[in-house]
Scaffold this motif. Structure first.
Motif, PDB file in Angstrom:
ATOM      1  N   GLY A 176     -33.025  27.945   1.671  1.00 60.67           N
ATOM      2  CA  GLY A 176     -31.770  27.322   1.262  1.00 60.67           C
ATOM      3  C   GLY A 176     -31.648  27.113  -0.239  1.00 60.67           C
ATOM      4  N   ASP A 177     -30.598  26.445  -0.636  1.00 63.58           N
ATOM      5  CA  ASP A 177     -30.231  26.239  -2.041  1.00 63.58           C
ATOM      6  C   ASP A 177     -31.302  25.435  -2.771  1.00 63.58           C
ATOM      7  N   ILE A 178     -31.745  25.934  -3.930  1.00 62.58           N
ATOM      8  CA  ILE A 178     -32.866  25.350  -4.668  1.00 62.58           C
ATOM      9  C   ILE A 178     -32.406  24.424  -5.789  1.00 62.58           C
ATOM     10  N   HIS A 179     -31.407  24.819  -6.524  1.00 62.84           N
ATOM     11  CA  HIS A 179     -30.786  23.991  -7.574  1.00 62.84           C
ATOM     12  C   HIS A 179     -31.774  23.465  -8.617  1.00 62.84           C
ATOM     13  N   GLY A 180     -32.582  24.364  -9.156  1.00 57.50           N
ATOM     14  CA  GLY A 180     -33.440  23.992 -10.269  1.00 57.50           C
ATOM     15  C   GLY A 180     -34.683  23.207  -9.912  1.00 57.50           C
ATOM     16  N   ALA A 181     -34.999  23.108  -8.622  1.00 56.64           N
ATOM     17  CA  ALA A 181     -36.129  22.289  -8.168  1.00 56.64           C
ATOM     18  C   ALA A 181     -37.345  23.163  -7.859  1.00 56.64           C
ATOM     19  N   THR A 228     -26.078  17.525   4.690  1.00 56.95           N
ATOM     20  CA  THR A 228     -26.073  16.080   4.477  1.00 56.95           C
ATOM     21  C   THR A 228     -24.654  15.520   4.546  1.00 56.95           C
ATOM     22  N   ARG A 229     -23.657  16.370   4.377  1.00 59.32           N
ATOM     23  CA  ARG A 229     -22.261  15.919   4.480  1.00 59.32           C
ATOM     24  C   ARG A 229     -21.927  15.467   5.903  1.00 59.32           C
ATOM     25  N   ILE A 230     -22.672  15.976   6.864  1.00 60.91           N
ATOM     26  CA  ILE A 230     -22.455  15.552   8.248  1.00 60.91           C
ATOM     27  C   ILE A 230     -23.635  14.722   8.743  1.00 60.91           C
ATOM     28  N   GLY A 231     -24.371  14.149   7.805  1.00 60.83           N
ATOM     29  CA  GLY A 231     -25.442  13.226   8.150  1.00 60.83           C
ATOM     30  C   GLY A 231     -26.728  13.853   8.624  1.00 60.83           C
ATOM     31  N   GLU A 232     -26.947  15.138   8.309  1.00 63.92           N
ATOM     32  CA  GLU A 232     -28.157  15.830   8.745  1.00 63.92           C
ATOM     33  C   GLU A 232     -29.025  16.195   7.547  1.00 63.92           C
ATOM     34  N   MET A 233     -30.317  16.398   7.806  1.00 63.04           N
ATOM     35  CA  MET A 233     -31.231  16.821   6.742  1.00 63.04           C
ATOM     36  C   MET A 233     -32.143  17.946   7.206  1.00 63.04           C
ATOM     37  N   THR A 234     -31.786  18.569   8.329  1.00 60.41           N
ATOM     38  CA  THR A 234     -32.487  19.746   8.847  1.00 60.41           C
ATOM     39  C   THR A 234     -31.437  20.821   9.122  1.00 60.41           C
ATOM     40  N   PRO A 235     -31.839  22.091   9.269  1.00 58.92           N
ATOM     41  CA  PRO A 235     -30.854  23.148   9.505  1.00 58.92           C
ATOM     42  C   PRO A 235     -29.959  22.846  10.709  1.00 58.92           C
ATOM     43  N   GLY A 260     -29.461  19.967   1.469  1.00 60.98           N
ATOM     44  CA  GLY A 260     -29.155  18.958   0.459  1.00 60.98           C
ATOM     45  C   GLY A 260     -30.173  18.789  -0.633  1.00 60.98           C
ATOM     46  N   ALA A 261     -30.904  19.861  -0.983  1.00 58.40           N
ATOM     47  CA  ALA A 261     -31.915  19.744  -2.037  1.00 58.40           C
ATOM     48  C   ALA A 261     -31.307  19.345  -3.374  1.00 58.40           C
ATOM     49  N   ALA A 262     -30.036  19.646  -3.589  1.00 59.79           N
ATOM     50  CA  ALA A 262     -29.395  19.266  -4.855  1.00 59.79           C
ATOM     51  C   ALA A 262     -29.120  17.778  -4.936  1.00 59.79           C
ATOM     52  N   PHE A 263     -29.196  17.101  -3.803  1.00 58.28           N
ATOM     53  CA  PHE A 263     -28.828  15.695  -3.746  1.00 58.28           C
ATOM     54  C   PHE A 263     -30.033  14.855  -3.283  1.00 58.28           C
ATOM     55  N   LYS A 264     -29.986  14.325  -2.065  1.00 58.22           N
ATOM     56  CA  LYS A 264     -31.062  13.464  -1.565  1.00 58.22           C
ATOM     57  C   LYS A 264     -31.903  14.132  -0.483  1.00 58.22           C
ATOM     58  N   GLY A 265     -31.628  15.399  -0.197  1.00 54.38           N
ATOM     59  CA  GLY A 265     -32.323  16.072   0.891  1.00 54.38           C
ATOM     60  C   GLY A 265     -33.503  16.906   0.431  1.00 54.38           C
ATOM     61  N   PRO A 266     -34.186  17.567   1.387  1.00 51.71           N
ATOM     62  CA  PRO A 266     -35.308  18.445   1.078  1.00 51.71           C
ATOM     63  C   PRO A 266     -34.846  19.890   0.919  1.00 51.71           C
ATOM     64  N   LEU A 267     -35.744  20.726   0.444  1.00 50.67           N
ATOM     65  CA  LEU A 267     -35.542  22.174   0.433  1.00 50.67           C
ATOM     66  C   LEU A 267     -36.168  22.740   1.700  1.00 50.67           C
ATOM     67  N   THR A 268     -35.480  23.700   2.327  1.00 46.54           N
ATOM     68  CA  THR A 268     -35.898  24.198   3.633  1.00 46.54           C
ATOM     69  C   THR A 268     -36.158  25.700   3.623  1.00 46.54           C
ATOM     70  N   VAL A 269     -37.214  26.089   4.333  1.00 48.95           N
ATOM     71  CA  VAL A 269     -37.508  27.483   4.661  1.00 48.95           C
ATOM     72  C   VAL A 269     -37.502  27.601   6.176  1.00 48.95           C
ATOM     73  N   PRO A 277     -38.133  15.047   0.079  1.00 47.65           N
ATOM     74  CA  PRO A 277     -36.804  14.895  -0.528  1.00 47.65           C
ATOM     75  C   PRO A 277     -36.916  15.164  -2.026  1.00 47.65           C
ATOM     76  N   VAL A 278     -36.077  16.063  -2.518  1.00 45.08           N
ATOM     77  CA  VAL A 278     -36.291  16.591  -3.867  1.00 45.08           C
ATOM     78  C   VAL A 278     -36.212  15.517  -4.938  1.00 45.08           C
ATOM     79  N   TRP A 279     -35.370  14.525  -4.737  1.00 40.46           N
ATOM     80  CA  TRP A 279     -35.243  13.476  -5.759  1.00 40.46           C
ATOM     81  C   TRP A 279     -36.563  12.745  -5.976  1.00 40.46           C
ATOM     82  N   GLU A 280     -37.425  12.723  -4.942  1.00 40.50           N
ATOM     83  CA  GLU A 280     -38.725  12.079  -5.100  1.00 40.50           C
ATOM     84  C   GLU A 280     -39.656  12.905  -5.986  1.00 40.50           C
ATOM     85  N   LEU A 281     -39.412  14.207  -6.080  1.00 40.34           N
ATOM     86  CA  LEU A 281     -40.227  15.086  -6.914  1.00 40.34           C
ATOM     87  C   LEU A 281     -39.770  15.075  -8.370  1.00 40.34           C
ATOM     88  N   TYR A 282     -38.590  14.499  -8.620  1.00 41.57           N
ATOM     89  CA  TYR A 282     -38.039  14.435  -9.969  1.00 41.57           C
ATOM     90  C   TYR A 282     -37.617  12.994 -10.288  1.00 41.57           C
TER      91      TYR A 282
END
Length: 242
Positions: free
Chosen positions: A8-13, A189-196, A208-217, A230-235
């Protein structure tokens, strides 16, 4: 037997990318399909592209174009600074490229310039960043920018009457051409989910890696998936696109 993984979307992370790929066992014959938006948001967009350029030397990689990648390419090539882009993570990318040499910028521009609008595999599975609008499918799309901007495909899938059979006349024509469609672009995350999330025959792996979610493979065959923290915890101290 080779496997196919979708990312999924990485957004610089890059930290999230390194972390989640470290959880997945991939072989040299496996294929990694990245759904775009490699840049914008977190502070390491140049490092993401460097990582991907090295990764494709060792793995079969296919890189799809996202809307943020298009913005970044136009900035690197022509100096364009779209106000919408700056507001939605582009400024973080500009900041991240300060001090990056011209040779590296050229290499990154070349990478962004060769991204694919979509990928259709031998199993009739479609991979693209956002969606498409032509009722006859991606091969007939009049507006290529829809491949990395459209949200109506996902919106339609979410609202679809699940009792409809694919053979029925009322079943959306856009969904009927492909066995499965894998997208990012619109965070679940717009529909309250954090998994595919699966809707109709679409899988949305932008968690939602760009926001409060994780990056997924995700393994496209088994639907098994792996996630970063959750990506925000890594930055710490950064806001991403929040």
């Amino acid at each position: 037997m080779s496997k196919t993984f979708v990312i999924g979307d990485i957004h610089g992370a890059v930290r999230a990318l390194e972390q989640v790929l470290g959880k997945v066992e991939t072989g040299k014959d496996d294929t990694l399909i990245f759904l775009g938006d490699y840049v914008d948001g977190w502070s390491e967009s140049p490092q993401v592209i460097d990582f991907l350029l090295e990764l494709e030397k060792a793995r079969n990689c296919l890189f799809v174009q996202g809307n943020h990648d298009d913005f970044c390419y136009k900035w690197l090539r022509h100096g364009e600074r779209n106000k919408q882009w700056l507001y939605h993570g582009g400024q973080a990318t500009i900041d991240a490229y300060r001090g990056v040499g011209e040779a590296t910028k050229k290499r990154h521009m070349d990478f962004l310039g060769r991204l694919h609008n979509y990928h259709l595999d031998a199993e009739n599975r479609l991979f693209l960043h956002a969606g498409f609008t032509n009722l006859r499918g991606v091969e007939h799309e009049y507006f290529p920018e829809m491949f990395y901007w459209d949200r109506t495909l996902w919106e339609m899938a979410l609202s679809l009457d699940t009792s409809l059979e694919r053979e029925e006349y009322r079943y959306p024509a856009r969904l009927s051409h492909y066995n499965e469609i894998f997208i990012g672009h619109t965070p679940v995350t717009r529909i309250g989910e954090m998994t595919p999330v699966n809707a109709a025959n679409i899988w949305n792996v932008d968690t939602g890696a760009a926001f409060k979610g994780p990056l997924t493979v995700m393994d496209v065959d088994t639907k098994m998936f792996w996630q970063s923290d959750p990506v925000w915890e890594l930055y710490p101290g950064e806001n991403g696109r929040n």
